[in-house]
Scaffold this motif. Structure first.
Motif, PDB file in Angstrom:
ATOM      1  N   GLY A   1       1.583  22.976 -95.464  1.00  0.00           N
ATOM      2  CA  GLY A   1       1.009  23.701 -94.349  1.00  0.00           C
ATOM      3  C   GLY A   1       0.679  25.140 -94.713  1.00  0.00           C
ATOM      4  O   GLY A   1       0.999  25.629 -95.806  1.00  0.00           O
TER       5      GLY A   1
ATOM      6  N   GLU B   1       2.158  28.136 -90.277  1.00  0.00           N
ATOM      7  CA  GLU B   1       2.721  26.846 -89.879  1.00  0.00           C
ATOM      8  C   GLU B   1       4.140  26.686 -90.411  1.00  0.00           C
ATOM      9  O   GLU B   1       5.043  26.239 -89.692  1.00  0.00           O
ATOM     10  CB  GLU B   1       1.826  25.725 -90.413  1.00  0.00           C
ATOM     11  CG  GLU B   1       2.266  24.335 -89.974  1.00  0.00           C
ATOM     12  CD  GLU B   1       1.289  23.258 -90.428  1.00  0.00           C
ATOM     13  OE1 GLU B   1       1.761  22.206 -90.895  1.00  0.00           O
ATOM     14  OE2 GLU B   1       0.071  23.496 -90.316  1.00  0.00           O
TER      15      GLU B   1
ATOM     16  N   GLN C   1       7.608  26.405 -88.105  1.00  0.00           N
ATOM     17  CA  GLN C   1       8.591  25.328 -88.289  1.00  0.00           C
ATOM     18  C   GLN C   1       9.983  25.913 -88.545  1.00  0.00           C
ATOM     19  O   GLN C   1      10.988  25.431 -88.003  1.00  0.00           O
ATOM     20  CB  GLN C   1       8.178  24.438 -89.454  1.00  0.00           C
ATOM     21  CG  GLN C   1       6.959  23.574 -89.169  1.00  0.00           C
ATOM     22  CD  GLN C   1       6.665  22.610 -90.298  1.00  0.00           C
ATOM     23  OE1 GLN C   1       7.455  21.711 -90.569  1.00  0.00           O
ATOM     24  NE2 GLN C   1       5.533  22.794 -90.954  1.00  0.00           N
TER      25      GLN C   1
ATOM     26  N   LYS D   1       4.186  18.692 -85.298  1.00  0.00           N
ATOM     27  CA  LYS D   1       2.875  18.043 -85.308  1.00  0.00           C
ATOM     28  C   LYS D   1       1.734  19.047 -85.464  1.00  0.00           C
ATOM     29  O   LYS D   1       0.831  18.863 -86.281  1.00  0.00           O
ATOM     30  CB  LYS D   1       2.670  17.236 -84.019  1.00  0.00           C
ATOM     31  CG  LYS D   1       3.718  16.161 -83.783  1.00  0.00           C
ATOM     32  CD  LYS D   1       3.713  15.102 -84.867  1.00  0.00           C
ATOM     33  CE  LYS D   1       2.468  14.237 -84.825  1.00  0.00           C
ATOM     34  NZ  LYS D   1       2.514  13.151 -85.810  1.00  0.00           N
ATOM     35  N   SER D   2       1.729  20.112 -84.668  1.00  0.00           N
ATOM     36  CA  SER D   2       0.607  21.046 -84.695  1.00  0.00           C
ATOM     37  C   SER D   2       0.993  22.339 -83.991  1.00  0.00           C
ATOM     38  O   SER D   2       2.064  22.439 -83.376  1.00  0.00           O
ATOM     39  CB  SER D   2      -0.623  20.435 -84.010  1.00  0.00           C
ATOM     40  OG  SER D   2      -0.338  20.168 -82.636  1.00  0.00           O
ATOM     41  N   TYR D   3       0.080  23.310 -84.094  1.00  0.00           N
ATOM     42  CA  TYR D   3       0.274  24.562 -83.377  1.00  0.00           C
ATOM     43  C   TYR D   3      -1.086  25.161 -83.049  1.00  0.00           C
ATOM     44  O   TYR D   3      -2.107  24.803 -83.644  1.00  0.00           O
ATOM     45  CB  TYR D   3       1.086  25.560 -84.212  1.00  0.00           C
ATOM     46  CG  TYR D   3       0.281  26.276 -85.266  1.00  0.00           C
ATOM     47  CD1 TYR D   3      -0.299  27.514 -85.010  1.00  0.00           C
ATOM     48  CD2 TYR D   3       0.071  25.705 -86.526  1.00  0.00           C
ATOM     49  CE1 TYR D   3      -1.057  28.170 -85.969  1.00  0.00           C
ATOM     50  CE2 TYR D   3      -0.680  26.353 -87.500  1.00  0.00           C
ATOM     51  CZ  TYR D   3      -1.242  27.588 -87.211  1.00  0.00           C
ATOM     52  OH  TYR D   3      -1.999  28.229 -88.163  1.00  0.00           O
ATOM     53  N   GLU D   4      -1.086  26.071 -82.077  1.00  0.00           N
ATOM     54  CA  GLU D   4      -2.286  26.847 -81.776  1.00  0.00           C
ATOM     55  C   GLU D   4      -1.862  28.228 -81.308  1.00  0.00           C
ATOM     56  O   GLU D   4      -0.820  28.376 -80.663  1.00  0.00           O
ATOM     57  CB  GLU D   4      -3.155  26.178 -80.715  1.00  0.00           C
ATOM     58  CG  GLU D   4      -2.490  26.041 -79.353  1.00  0.00           C
ATOM     59  CD  GLU D   4      -3.425  25.437 -78.306  1.00  0.00           C
ATOM     60  OE1 GLU D   4      -4.422  26.105 -77.988  1.00  0.00           O
ATOM     61  OE2 GLU D   4      -3.133  24.331 -77.829  1.00  0.00           O
TER      62      GLU D   4
ATOM     63  N   TYR E   1       2.389  31.546 -79.855  1.00  0.00           N
ATOM     64  CA  TYR E   1       1.934  30.263 -80.383  1.00  0.00           C
ATOM     65  C   TYR E   1       2.506  29.127 -79.537  1.00  0.00           C
ATOM     66  O   TYR E   1       3.667  29.172 -79.111  1.00  0.00           O
ATOM     67  CB  TYR E   1       2.398  30.067 -81.830  1.00  0.00           C
ATOM     68  CG  TYR E   1       1.982  31.179 -82.760  1.00  0.00           C
ATOM     69  CD1 TYR E   1       0.776  31.129 -83.450  1.00  0.00           C
ATOM     70  CD2 TYR E   1       2.807  32.294 -82.946  1.00  0.00           C
ATOM     71  CE1 TYR E   1       0.394  32.156 -84.304  1.00  0.00           C
ATOM     72  CE2 TYR E   1       2.438  33.328 -83.793  1.00  0.00           C
ATOM     73  CZ  TYR E   1       1.233  33.250 -84.474  1.00  0.00           C
ATOM     74  OH  TYR E   1       0.860  34.272 -85.316  1.00  0.00           O
TER      75      TYR E   1
ATOM     76  N   VAL F   1       3.574  25.326 -79.964  1.00  0.00           N
ATOM     77  CA  VAL F   1       3.884  24.373 -81.035  1.00  0.00           C
ATOM     78  C   VAL F   1       4.196  23.014 -80.425  1.00  0.00           C
ATOM     79  O   VAL F   1       4.835  22.916 -79.368  1.00  0.00           O
ATOM     80  CB  VAL F   1       5.062  24.858 -81.907  1.00  0.00           C
ATOM     81  CG1 VAL F   1       4.684  26.126 -82.648  1.00  0.00           C
ATOM     82  CG2 VAL F   1       6.307  25.104 -81.077  1.00  0.00           C
ATOM     83  N   ASP F   2       3.721  21.975 -81.058  1.00  0.00           N
ATOM     84  CA  ASP F   2       3.884  20.609 -80.562  1.00  0.00           C
ATOM     85  C   ASP F   2       4.763  19.808 -81.506  1.00  0.00           C
ATOM     86  O   ASP F   2       4.578  19.840 -82.735  1.00  0.00           O
ATOM     87  CB  ASP F   2       2.515  19.930 -80.441  1.00  0.00           C
ATOM     88  CG  ASP F   2       1.582  20.683 -79.505  1.00  0.00           C
ATOM     89  OD1 ASP F   2       2.033  21.069 -78.410  1.00  0.00           O
ATOM     90  OD2 ASP F   2       0.407  20.892 -79.879  1.00  0.00           O
TER      91      ASP F   2
ATOM     92  N   GLU G   1       6.310  13.436 -76.732  1.00  0.00           N
ATOM     93  CA  GLU G   1       5.750  14.689 -77.203  1.00  0.00           C
ATOM     94  C   GLU G   1       6.380  15.841 -76.433  1.00  0.00           C
ATOM     95  O   GLU G   1       6.611  15.743 -75.221  1.00  0.00           O
ATOM     96  CB  GLU G   1       4.232  14.708 -77.020  1.00  0.00           C
ATOM     97  CG  GLU G   1       3.499  13.694 -77.900  1.00  0.00           C
ATOM     98  CD  GLU G   1       1.993  13.805 -77.769  1.00  0.00           C
ATOM     99  OE1 GLU G   1       1.531  14.626 -76.946  1.00  0.00           O
ATOM    100  OE2 GLU G   1       1.288  13.076 -78.481  1.00  0.00           O
TER     101      GLU G   1
ATOM    102  N   SER H   1       6.390  20.309 -76.213  1.00  0.00           N
ATOM    103  CA  SER H   1       5.742  21.546 -76.636  1.00  0.00           C
ATOM    104  C   SER H   1       6.617  22.743 -76.283  1.00  0.00           C
ATOM    105  O   SER H   1       7.383  22.715 -75.310  1.00  0.00           O
ATOM    106  CB  SER H   1       4.372  21.691 -75.968  1.00  0.00           C
ATOM    107  OG  SER H   1       3.512  20.635 -76.338  1.00  0.00           O
TER     108      SER H   1
END
Length: 366
Positions: free
Chosen positions: A2, A6, A10, A23-26, A37, A39-40, A48, A50
């Motif tokens: 990553g 990222e 984590q 899984k992901s972030y934005e 941020y 984070v998922d 799931e 978040s």
């Protein structure tokens, strides 16, 4: 492998005991101060989940541990007063702390709440409900002992000291920018005494200190996605002792302007009286019975005060090279300043009308 951010997210999630698979972030780009941020994660059972991870700006919040202690006390009080309502939940490290402090930053993690927010809104029902939610926040904390909170940013709304700092930096002119802002400086100095009235009234003992939010922008209220019902007030970093007029005024400064606070088209700037009335009625529908007569009388003035104060802060930051507020381009704080000055001028013209709305709404709900 990553990206660096990222990996960092984590790591922070692990420190706050989040389980499952990242899984992901934005990045969420609302706000001018902290980095935020979403984070998922996928949990062990396939669900799931978040979370919100924030890196707190320690240039702004020089005592971040005190900030978190204030937030912890206030959120616990709100959960006890309103157990059926959505609240912010801050996660703990293995050491039981609601924060993680390292050389490279100050981090925290809290619950993600599916919702929507509004920056500029002319939907009067949404505005009314935002006013009501900020009012509920105020009333729910009206029995909280204000002396238990840290003054995490001393003199945050001491308008006289804000002016003094700006005047000092004008004299220093370290970035050679004063010549660009002579007109803005002249106006703000011409209304200095009027802009400092709430500070003066507090020092004279005519206004009481309360637990206040101190950043009552409408986008600090989360709304349900499928309705216009408010869920919770967020962004509690500046919760500390303050004046209710400052909270009311800042909310109107932000939501009651026809345009966003960094609009370059000054001809569009002004007070939307319908929005002002909707917010005032929502706010006073729950606070009118709690506030003192003097507090109610100074709510409309608070709008002008906070608009001038924010103009001073934006201008002061611009003169110093913009070390405080996040900017998207070099002149961002200059544009913000000019927008706030234009709004303050319009408020001066409409103060009598605004005052009438406040007094009539207060009478209605008392």
């Amino acid at each position: 492998m990553g990206t660096d951010i990222e990996k960092k997210l984590q790591e922070i999630c692990e420190i706050f005991c989040v389980s499952g698979t990242f899984k992901s972030y934005e990045e969420i780009k609302l706000g001018n101060i902290n980095k935020t941020y979403k984070v998922d994660y996928e949990k062990e059972d396939g669900r799931e989940a978040s979370y919100i991870v924030q890196s707190v700006n320690t240039y702004v919040f020089k005592n971040p541990i005190q900030v978190m202690e204030n937030i912890d006390k206030v959120t616990k009080h709100l959960r006890n007063k309103r157990p059926d309502r959505t609240t912010l939940k801050f996660y703990h490290t293995k050491e039981g702390k609601t924060y993680y402090f390292e050389n490279n930053g100050f981090w925290r993690l809290f619950n993600y709440i599916p919702s929507t927010t509004y920056n500029v809104c002319d939907n009067l029902n949404v505005v009314h409900n935002a006013g009501k939610e900020f009012g509920e926040f105020q009333v729910s904390l009206s029995d909280f002992e204000v002396s238990k909170l840290y003054d995490t940013i001393p003199d945050f709304h001491n308008t006289r000291k804000r002016y003094e700092a700006m005047i000092q930096h004008i004299a220093e002119d370290s970035c050679d920018k004063v010549k660009e802002v002579v007109e803005e400086i002249d106006y703000l100095l011409s209304v200095q005494d009027k802009a400092c009235q709430l500070t003066d009234l507090l020092e004279q003992g005519e206004l009481p200190l309360r637990v206040t939010h101190n950043d009552t922008k409408i986008n600090n209220v989360l709304f349900a996605k499928d309705s216009q019902e408010p869920l919770v007030v967020i962004d509690l970093d500046t919760v500390m002792p303050g004046l209710v007029g400052h909270d009311f005024g800042d909310a109107v400064r932000f939501a009651g302007n026809y345009v966003e606070e960094d609009c370059p088209d000054l001809e569009k700037v002004g007070v939307n009286i319908e929005v002002f009335q909707a917010f005032a009625e929502g706010f006073l529908s729950v606070t009118a019975k709690v506030l003192s007569k003097r507090e109610i009388e100074t709510l409309a003035l608070g709008c002008f005060v906070l608009t001038c104060e924010q103009a001073v802060r934006f201008l002061d930051d611009y003169i110093q090279g913009s070390p405080y507020f996040k900017i998207n381009y070099p002149e961002h704080n200059l544009i913000r300043t000019r927008c706030q000055v234009a709004l303050a001028k319009d408020m001066e013209q409409r103060m009598e009308e605004m005052q009438k709305i406040v007094l009539e709404s207060a009478k209605k709900y008392c």
